[in-house]
Design an enzyme around this catalytic site. Structure first.
Site, PDB file in Angstrom:
ATOM      1  N   LYS A  82       0.844  -1.205   0.000  1.00 39.80           N
ATOM      2  CA  LYS A  82       0.000   0.000   0.000  1.00 39.80           C
ATOM      3  C   LYS A  82       0.874   1.247   0.000  1.00 39.80           C
ATOM      4  O   LYS A  82       1.904   1.298   0.682  1.00 39.80           O
ATOM      5  CB  LYS A  82      -0.889  -0.027   1.245  1.00 39.80           C
ATOM      6  CG  LYS A  82      -1.910   1.115   1.309  1.00 39.80           C
ATOM      7  CD  LYS A  82      -2.735   1.030   2.590  1.00 39.80           C
ATOM      8  CE  LYS A  82      -3.814   2.092   2.657  1.00 39.80           C
ATOM      9  NZ  LYS A  82      -4.595   2.010   3.915  1.00 39.80           N
ATOM     10  N   SER A 157      -9.650   1.939   3.381  1.00 37.22           N
ATOM     11  CA  SER A 157      -8.820   2.709   2.489  1.00 37.22           C
ATOM     12  C   SER A 157      -7.831   1.859   1.680  1.00 37.22           C
ATOM     13  O   SER A 157      -7.318   2.318   0.667  1.00 37.22           O
ATOM     14  CB  SER A 157      -8.038   3.748   3.285  1.00 37.22           C
ATOM     15  OG  SER A 157      -7.109   3.118   4.155  1.00 37.22           O
ATOM     16  N   SER A 181      -9.717  -0.402   7.539  1.00 36.52           N
ATOM     17  CA  SER A 181      -9.164  -0.208   6.193  1.00 36.52           C
ATOM     18  C   SER A 181      -8.510  -1.429   5.570  1.00 36.52           C
ATOM     19  O   SER A 181      -8.152  -1.401   4.397  1.00 36.52           O
ATOM     20  CB  SER A 181      -8.143   0.933   6.206  1.00 36.52           C
ATOM     21  OG  SER A 181      -8.791   2.166   6.213  1.00 36.52           O
TER      22      SER A 181
END
Lengths: 483, 99
Positions: A82, A157, A181
């Protein structure tokens, strides 16, 4: 290798392929990169690729294999990271215009550990700006499309990390979780997502959003691979004073243990309003647990209704301080139109941050400002104690808690973006575990009639990732993923 | 709870955040709605409750302070590499002191 083979690879298959000499790590890295680059326009899940770094890591694995050395438990495995986790020399934008050109001078500890274990990082994944969002629509570089249903969000997210694992353009991925997330996008995309105990994985090199709630954790297509990735990245790190000293058990060795007789709690507060099709999937999941011999009992987590208010006060307060560092001095972007220092700060931030970051900075600044600190921030910290206490009381009676991950499956792009409060409310089932700091994970639990994945959440006591993985693995083996 | 546009401007000032007039108007409505929702916490009596400033769990005592030993640090070149404007080993900012 064919696309179909790459798409469904497991860590174990990579290991077998390498030791049998069916492919080298470099060949696999080249094929996986080509596949991921070709597939990416469908989802926008990768923001950038790092082929040089990937091939260098793969070469090291091949050299070790040639020399007869142990190449590590993740040898040759294509991994995605990420874009809020720092990679030295590889752009790390956090999904923000503000850091569009930011190239970190060091690696996150989790990144160092996964490369030491032989992992091959293909690239960095899209996410909501500074990990703030539940749909990935707050990325400055465009939303991610859900690989299962391209007109829908992948969740957020860590939407990019969930999407690449679902799409098969990485075998496993690292995400970050502050209030759901990892788990929520895992549930929306139909993959496994793990939020370990707070402090289990070092946060060094994770760009800070809300420091008392931030976690790094794995995504995978099966429980074993998720457990293995956590094994690699977990453990005390002198660079993060909040990382835990507790020894890391051998998760894989204990994966196959018995779950018959395990006491599993269903908190009534999580099921009372769950009327959607997701609820039907979870009910079938619970039936599967019963068949495995788990003792299901109803429990109560009485402060659940206060969790969203509590969470959004604490996380915005911490975010407003953490994001103060982006002031146009150190991090790449400075407003071109400023005469004075003060104007430079204000304009750089005003031009650089997107709408959700601004909203959270404003909320956080408000709740910390003179006259409001006690009423909001201190109050929320006390309510956090009550929520954590609910869990410790519950864990006197049960060994694990099972809940839905999200009130509904993946929604359509644009469907919820206009109403920030409604978006916050959709985090209800994931933020309680985050506030308590306990391990929690999402496992696939069937699909709706439209074919949208549903996730079941498993929560256990602090540092009982072992018990959580064992239950998840038994559920997977019993066909729970495909209900 | 209502958050006036002037309050929004005041908080934006504290946060060193330039907002457009449009953003001020939207923020005033949105923050009002969100803060009203947060007032829900007042239903709970927390007078006897300790605030949870960090995640606590049962654990053995540990030495959380490391030994004070020299180690490698980022050089100033690496530390300045992402600066929008740097020179002579420093971050450069607009002039702060008027002559």
């Amino acid at each position: 290798m064919t696309a179909a083979e790459i798409r469904s690879l497991t860590v174990e298959q990579v290991r077998q392929g390498l030791t049998a000499g069916r492919f080298s790590a470099v060949e696999l890295a080249e094929a996986a990169l080509a596949f991921a680059q070709a597939e990416n326009p469908k989802t926008n899940a990768y923001l950038h690729f790092c082929p040089e770094r990937a091939l260098e890591a793969a070469r090291r694995v091949d050299e070790k294999l040639a020399a007869g050395e142990d190449p590590g438990p993740l040898a040759g495995v294509p991994v995605a990271v990420k874009d809020v986790i720092l990679t030295k020399g590889v752009r790390t934008s956090c999904g923000s215009r503000l850091l569009e050109r930011y190239v970190p001078p060091y690696d996150a500890t989790a990144v160092i550990r996964l490369e030491q274990a032989g992992g091959v990082i293909l690239g960095k994944t899209n996410c909501d700006e500074f990990a703030m969002g539940s749909s990935n629509e707050n990325s400055a570089f465009g939303p991610v499309r859900n690989p299962v249903a391209p007109d829908r969000v992948p969740g957020g997210s860590s939407g990019g990390s969930a999407a690449v694992v679902a799409q098969g353009t990485a075998v496993v991925a690292l995400g970050s979780d502050t209030g759901g997330s990892i788990r929520q996008p895992a549930s929306f995309c139909g993959v496994v997502g793990v939020t370990p105990t707070y402090g289990r994985v070092s946060r060094y090199g994770l760009v800070a959003f809300a420091s008392s709630l931030d976690h790094i954790g794995p995504f995978a297509r099966n429980v074993r691979d998720a457990a293995l990735l956590l094994q690699v990245i977990a453990g005390r790190d002198p660079m993060d004073s909040t990382s835990a000293f507790a020894p890391v058990p051998d998760y894989l060795a204990m994966l196959d243990g018995e779950v018959g007789g395990l006491k599993v709690g269903l908190p009534r507060e999580y099921f009372k309003d769950l009327t959607s099709e997701s609820g039907e999937c979870i009910s079938r999941g619970i039936e599967t647990l019963k068949r495995l011999g788990c003792q299901i009992r109803e429990i109560s987590l009485p402060h659940t209704d206060y969790a969203i208010a509590c969470y959004y006060i604490i996380c915005t307060a911490e975010a407003s301080s953490n994001l103060a560092r982006y002031d146009g001095v150190r991090y790449t972007r400075r407003s071109a139109h400023s005469e004075t220092l003060s104007d430079m700060y204000r304009n750089s931030r005003g031009e650089g941050f997107g709408a959700e970051c601004k909203r959270r900075i404003m909320l956080g600044t408000y709740v910390l400002s003179a006259g409001y600190y006690d009423a909001y921030y201190l109050k929320a910290q006390k309510v956090r104690t009550l929520i954590a206490r609910d869990f410790s009381e519950a864990f006197r009676e049960v060994d694990a808690i099972v809940t839905p991950v999200s009130p509904f499956p993946a929604f359509k792009l644009g469907e919820k973006i206009a109403d920030p409060l409604a978006m916050y409310l959709s985090d209800i089932y994931t933020i309680t575990g985050s506030l308590a700091g306990i391990p929690c994970m999402s496992v696939p639990c069937g699909r709706t009639r439209q074919g949208l994945p549903v996730g079941m959440q498993i929560l256990t006591r602090h540092f009982d990732e072992t018990g959580m993985f064992r239950l998840a693995h038994a559920f997977e083996q019993a066909g729970g993923f495909d209900l | 709870m209502k958050i006036s546009e002037d309050e929004v401007r005041y908080v934006a000032d504290l946060a060193n955040l330039r907002l457009t007039e449009q953003e001020v108007a939207r923020m005033s409505a949105e923050l009002g709605a969100i803060l009203t929702y947060m007032d829900k916490l007042n239903e709970l009596d927390t007078r006897e409750v300790e605030p949870m400033a960090q995640v606590l769990y049962e654990a053995e005592e540990t030495a959380t302070l490391r030994e004070d030993r020299e180690g490698a640090t980022l050089g100033s070149e690496a530390a300045l590499a992402n600066a929008p404007l740097a020179g002579a080993g420093h971050f450069k900012v607009p002039k702060v002191i008027e002559r």
